[in-house]
Design a protein around this motif. Structure first.
Motif, PDB file in Angstrom:
ATOM      1  N   ASP A 197       0.858  -1.181   0.000  1.00 44.69           N
ATOM      2  CA  ASP A 197       0.000   0.000   0.000  1.00 44.69           C
ATOM      3  C   ASP A 197       0.901   1.240   0.000  1.00 44.69           C
ATOM      4  O   ASP A 197       2.093   1.166   0.297  1.00 44.69           O
ATOM      5  CB  ASP A 197      -0.908   0.003   1.227  1.00 44.69           C
ATOM      6  N   THR A 198       0.308   2.391  -0.337  1.00 41.23           N
ATOM      7  CA  THR A 198       1.056   3.659  -0.313  1.00 41.23           C
ATOM      8  C   THR A 198       0.211   4.703   0.391  1.00 41.23           C
ATOM      9  O   THR A 198      -1.006   4.539   0.544  1.00 41.23           O
ATOM     10  CB  THR A 198       1.382   4.149  -1.737  1.00 41.23           C
ATOM     11  N   SER A 199       0.880   5.782   0.804  1.00 43.44           N
ATOM     12  CA  SER A 199       0.167   6.863   1.473  1.00 43.44           C
ATOM     13  C   SER A 199      -0.712   7.646   0.519  1.00 43.44           C
ATOM     14  O   SER A 199      -1.579   8.405   0.940  1.00 43.44           O
ATOM     15  CB  SER A 199       1.174   7.798   2.158  1.00 43.44           C
ATOM     16  N   VAL A 200      -0.475   7.497  -0.785  1.00 41.38           N
ATOM     17  CA  VAL A 200      -1.273   8.175  -1.812  1.00 41.38           C
ATOM     18  C   VAL A 200      -1.978   7.109  -2.637  1.00 41.38           C
ATOM     19  O   VAL A 200      -1.320   6.240  -3.237  1.00 41.38           O
ATOM     20  CB  VAL A 200      -0.391   9.043  -2.719  1.00 41.38           C
ATOM     21  N   GLN A 201      -3.298   7.148  -2.647  1.00 42.23           N
ATOM     22  CA  GLN A 201      -4.050   6.175  -3.430  1.00 42.23           C
ATOM     23  C   GLN A 201      -3.700   6.289  -4.910  1.00 42.23           C
ATOM     24  O   GLN A 201      -3.568   7.385  -5.450  1.00 42.23           O
ATOM     25  CB  GLN A 201      -5.564   6.408  -3.252  1.00 42.23           C
ATOM     26  N   GLY A 202      -3.530   5.118  -5.558  1.00 44.41           N
ATOM     27  CA  GLY A 202      -3.311   5.107  -6.997  1.00 44.41           C
ATOM     28  C   GLY A 202      -1.875   5.250  -7.424  1.00 44.41           C
ATOM     29  O   GLY A 202      -1.596   5.406  -8.620  1.00 44.41           O
ATOM     30  N   ALA A 203      -0.915   5.230  -6.462  1.00 42.89           N
ATOM     31  CA  ALA A 203       0.488   5.315  -6.854  1.00 42.89           C
ATOM     32  C   ALA A 203       0.865   4.082  -7.671  1.00 42.89           C
ATOM     33  O   ALA A 203       0.375   2.967  -7.444  1.00 42.89           O
ATOM     34  CB  ALA A 203       1.365   5.424  -5.620  1.00 42.89           C
ATOM     35  N   GLU A 204       1.740   4.264  -8.626  1.00 43.58           N
ATOM     36  CA  GLU A 204       2.193   3.160  -9.470  1.00 43.58           C
ATOM     37  C   GLU A 204       3.209   2.317  -8.693  1.00 43.58           C
ATOM     38  O   GLU A 204       4.156   2.846  -8.118  1.00 43.58           O
ATOM     39  CB  GLU A 204       2.828   3.715 -10.741  1.00 43.58           C
ATOM     40  N   ILE A 205       2.974   0.976  -8.693  1.00 40.70           N
ATOM     41  CA  ILE A 205       3.847   0.048  -7.967  1.00 40.70           C
ATOM     42  C   ILE A 205       4.721  -0.692  -8.970  1.00 40.70           C
ATOM     43  O   ILE A 205       4.214  -1.250  -9.955  1.00 40.70           O
ATOM     44  CB  ILE A 205       3.043  -0.950  -7.135  1.00 40.70           C
ATOM     45  N   ILE A 206       6.016  -0.660  -8.706  1.00 39.35           N
ATOM     46  CA  ILE A 206       6.985  -1.311  -9.599  1.00 39.35           C
ATOM     47  C   ILE A 206       7.739  -2.356  -8.780  1.00 39.35           C
ATOM     48  O   ILE A 206       8.283  -2.067  -7.708  1.00 39.35           O
ATOM     49  CB  ILE A 206       7.954  -0.273 -10.187  1.00 39.35           C
ATOM     50  N   LEU A 207       7.737  -3.582  -9.305  1.00 38.17           N
ATOM     51  CA  LEU A 207       8.418  -4.699  -8.625  1.00 38.17           C
ATOM     52  C   LEU A 207       9.575  -5.155  -9.499  1.00 38.17           C
ATOM     53  O   LEU A 207       9.365  -5.601 -10.631  1.00 38.17           O
ATOM     54  CB  LEU A 207       7.435  -5.853  -8.387  1.00 38.17           C
ATOM     55  N   ASP A 208      10.777  -5.019  -8.959  1.00 39.87           N
ATOM     56  CA  ASP A 208      11.992  -5.406  -9.701  1.00 39.87           C
ATOM     57  C   ASP A 208      11.990  -4.830 -11.116  1.00 39.87           C
ATOM     58  O   ASP A 208      12.306  -5.517 -12.091  1.00 39.87           O
ATOM     59  CB  ASP A 208      12.142  -6.925  -9.741  1.00 39.87           C
ATOM     60  N   GLY A 209      11.592  -3.540 -11.247  1.00 38.03           N
ATOM     61  CA  GLY A 209      11.662  -2.830 -12.524  1.00 38.03           C
ATOM     62  C   GLY A 209      10.448  -2.996 -13.416  1.00 38.03           C
ATOM     63  O   GLY A 209      10.402  -2.412 -14.491  1.00 38.03           O
ATOM     64  N   LYS A 210       9.432  -3.771 -12.970  1.00 35.97           N
ATOM     65  CA  LYS A 210       8.240  -3.971 -13.797  1.00 35.97           C
ATOM     66  C   LYS A 210       7.014  -3.470 -13.045  1.00 35.97           C
ATOM     67  O   LYS A 210       6.844  -3.759 -11.852  1.00 35.97           O
ATOM     68  CB  LYS A 210       8.062  -5.461 -14.136  1.00 35.97           C
ATOM     69  N   THR A 211       6.135  -2.732 -13.752  1.00 37.66           N
ATOM     70  CA  THR A 211       4.914  -2.224 -13.140  1.00 37.66           C
ATOM     71  C   THR A 211       3.951  -3.379 -12.910  1.00 37.66           C
ATOM     72  O   THR A 211       3.665  -4.176 -13.827  1.00 37.66           O
ATOM     73  CB  THR A 211       4.259  -1.171 -14.044  1.00 37.66           C
ATOM     74  N   VAL A 212       3.434  -3.466 -11.672  1.00 37.29           N
ATOM     75  CA  VAL A 212       2.518  -4.573 -11.337  1.00 37.29           C
ATOM     76  C   VAL A 212       1.126  -4.063 -10.965  1.00 37.29           C
ATOM     77  O   VAL A 212       0.252  -4.858 -10.608  1.00 37.29           O
ATOM     78  CB  VAL A 212       3.095  -5.418 -10.177  1.00 37.29           C
ATOM     79  N   GLY A 213       0.914  -2.713 -11.044  1.00 33.85           N
ATOM     80  CA  GLY A 213      -0.409  -2.180 -10.745  1.00 33.85           C
ATOM     81  C   GLY A 213      -0.318  -0.877  -9.984  1.00 33.85           C
ATOM     82  O   GLY A 213       0.749  -0.264  -9.883  1.00 33.85           O
ATOM     83  N   ARG A 214      -1.496  -0.479  -9.470  1.00 30.84           N
ATOM     84  CA  ARG A 214      -1.557   0.758  -8.697  1.00 30.84           C
ATOM     85  C   ARG A 214      -2.043   0.436  -7.288  1.00 30.84           C
ATOM     86  O   ARG A 214      -2.910  -0.407  -7.092  1.00 30.84           O
ATOM     87  CB  ARG A 214      -2.483   1.776  -9.362  1.00 30.84           C
ATOM     88  N   ALA A 215      -1.446   1.126  -6.333  1.00 28.61           N
ATOM     89  CA  ALA A 215      -1.743   0.847  -4.916  1.00 28.61           C
ATOM     90  C   ALA A 215      -3.218   1.119  -4.622  1.00 28.61           C
ATOM     91  O   ALA A 215      -3.794   2.054  -5.159  1.00 28.61           O
ATOM     92  CB  ALA A 215      -0.852   1.699  -4.027  1.00 28.61           C
ATOM     93  N   PRO A 216      -3.800   0.234  -3.753  1.00 28.80           N
ATOM     94  CA  PRO A 216      -3.150  -0.931  -3.108  1.00 28.80           C
ATOM     95  C   PRO A 216      -3.160  -2.146  -4.029  1.00 28.80           C
ATOM     96  O   PRO A 216      -4.102  -2.327  -4.811  1.00 28.80           O
ATOM     97  CB  PRO A 216      -4.018  -1.132  -1.872  1.00 28.80           C
ATOM     98  N   VAL A 217      -2.111  -2.955  -3.957  1.00 33.29           N
ATOM     99  CA  VAL A 217      -2.042  -4.194  -4.739  1.00 33.29           C
ATOM    100  C   VAL A 217      -1.668  -5.355  -3.813  1.00 33.29           C
ATOM    101  O   VAL A 217      -0.973  -5.160  -2.804  1.00 33.29           O
ATOM    102  CB  VAL A 217      -1.008  -4.087  -5.884  1.00 33.29           C
ATOM    103  N   ALA A 218      -2.151  -6.550  -4.169  1.00 31.45           N
ATOM    104  CA  ALA A 218      -1.791  -7.786  -3.438  1.00 31.45           C
ATOM    105  C   ALA A 218      -1.182  -8.744  -4.441  1.00 31.45           C
ATOM    106  O   ALA A 218      -1.740  -8.967  -5.536  1.00 31.45           O
ATOM    107  CB  ALA A 218      -3.010  -8.391  -2.781  1.00 31.45           C
ATOM    108  N   LEU A 219      -0.022  -9.306  -4.129  1.00 32.38           N
ATOM    109  CA  LEU A 219       0.697 -10.160  -5.069  1.00 32.38           C
ATOM    110  C   LEU A 219       1.072 -11.493  -4.398  1.00 32.38           C
ATOM    111  O   LEU A 219       1.377 -11.535  -3.198  1.00 32.38           O
ATOM    112  CB  LEU A 219       1.978  -9.451  -5.550  1.00 32.38           C
ATOM    113  N   ARG A 220       1.009 -12.568  -5.177  1.00 33.33           N
ATOM    114  CA  ARG A 220       1.539 -13.869  -4.738  1.00 33.33           C
ATOM    115  C   ARG A 220       2.915 -14.060  -5.356  1.00 33.33           C
ATOM    116  O   ARG A 220       3.058 -14.056  -6.573  1.00 33.33           O
ATOM    117  CB  ARG A 220       0.618 -15.005  -5.169  1.00 33.33           C
ATOM    118  N   LEU A 221       3.899 -14.194  -4.527  1.00 29.19           N
ATOM    119  CA  LEU A 221       5.278 -14.264  -5.017  1.00 29.19           C
ATOM    120  C   LEU A 221       6.022 -15.392  -4.324  1.00 29.19           C
ATOM    121  O   LEU A 221       5.650 -15.831  -3.220  1.00 29.19           O
ATOM    122  CB  LEU A 221       6.001 -12.933  -4.728  1.00 29.19           C
ATOM    123  N   LYS A 222       7.051 -15.862  -4.999  1.00 30.06           N
ATOM    124  CA  LYS A 222       7.909 -16.874  -4.390  1.00 30.06           C
ATOM    125  C   LYS A 222       8.733 -16.230  -3.272  1.00 30.06           C
ATOM    126  O   LYS A 222       8.943 -15.031  -3.252  1.00 30.06           O
ATOM    127  CB  LYS A 222       8.861 -17.459  -5.433  1.00 30.06           C
TER     128      LYS A 222
END
Length: 298
Positions: free
Chosen positions: A1-26
């Motif tokens: 989650d982020t303090s600002v709704q709708g912030a762009e979330i980048i995981l290891d250099g790739k965009t995975v969505g806009r906050a808040p996001v929930a991800l299943r990862l290894k």
């Protein structure tokens, strides 16, 4: 989650969505970044354990300036923003002025109007609108006299009549011009204050020549004007002769008459007029004798 709704979330250099996001990862280590317009990008290193759940909240710092918009009557005013005596920004009404957070003195100006001030406090990312209604300056009163009277009076190129004149004008700097035939054109700048009266007298320089007129008898005499041995001008009886100021010798001549002289003083712009009656040249007497006497004389 982020303090600002709708912030762009980048995981290891790739965009995975806009906050808040929930991800299943290894299980493993991940680099999570959040970016949002007007905010400073933030990055976190996250370690996921097998079978566990990790919650991450990224706080973004707002770096947007405050915005100021001024509306005014009349339209087309100038806006000056100060802090103390320092001018930090300027613009026009209805224009967005961007400023760092803080307290500012906002001044609005327009020609022929009294300026107005307001204090405003801006916070980051906020837009504030201020409204101003400016009061029109009362006109100044300008009274123009000329020496001599009757000269045409122009102010800023506009003819207002013949002196003396009284004119209501906007406050500020004005150029006065006085014009009259036979006199040099005189110009003068004046500063007129709102609601106050200014009196100006313009003294003009006379450049008209003087005139000499000799009324003589008989008619059709010749008039010679000289200084010393030099003849400067000539004319006929009754005719104006134009001369620069000074002392002159005037001689009047006519065939069969004794010439007459007169000394005159010519003043600029004035006429010197006098009359002369020439005397006829008396006839001569011729006595003829012959020897012998009695001869016919033709």
């Amino acid at each position: 989650d982020t303090s600002v709704q709708g912030a762009e979330i980048i995981l290891d250099g790739k965009t995975v969505g806009r906050a808040p996001v929930a991800l299943r990862l290894k299980a493993g280590n991940y680099r999570v970044s959040a970016i949002h317009e007007g905010h400073k990008a933030e990055e976190r290193l996250v370690e996921l354990e097998p079978g566990g759940e990790t919650r991450v909240t990224i706080v973004l710092t707002d770096i947007r300036p405050g915005e100021l918009v001024v509306s005014s009557v009349p339209k087309g005013t100038r806006v000056v923003v100060r802090r103390g005596s320092e001018v930090l920004a300027s613009g026009a009404d209805e224009q967005v002025i961007r400023l760092e957070p803080g307290e500012y003195d906002v001044e609005v100006l327009a020609d022929d109007h009294l300026p107005k001030h307001k204090m405003v406090s801006l916070v980051r990312g906020e837009r504030k609108r201020l409204s101003f209604v400016l009061q029109k300056l009362p006109p100044g009163r300008l009274e123009v006299k000329t020496e001599p009277e009757g000269a045409d009076v122009l102010v800023d190129g506009v003819l207002y009549g013949q002196a003396p004149v009284v004119i209501n004008l906007n406050a500020g700097i004005h150029r006065i011009s006085a014009q009259k035939e036979g006199f040099t054109v005189k110009e003068q700048e004046v500063v007129l204050e709102a609601g106050k009266e200014r009196r100006v007298t313009i003294v003009m320089t006379d450049v008209r020549p003087g005139e000499v007129v000799v009324n003589s008898k008989p008619m059709n005499t010749q008039v010679l004007v000289g200084r010393g041995q030099k003849v400067i001008a000539s004319g006929s009886g009754g005719q104006p002769i134009l001369l620069e100021p000074g002392v002159f010798d005037v001689e009047v001549l006519a065939a069969g008459y004794v010439s007459e002289k007169r000394q005159v003083y010519v003043v600029r712009g004035s006429r010197t007029e006098f009359s002369l009656v020439l005397k006829k040249i008396p006839p001569g007497r011729l006595q003829v004798k012959t020897e012998p006497e009695g001869a016919e004389v033709l």
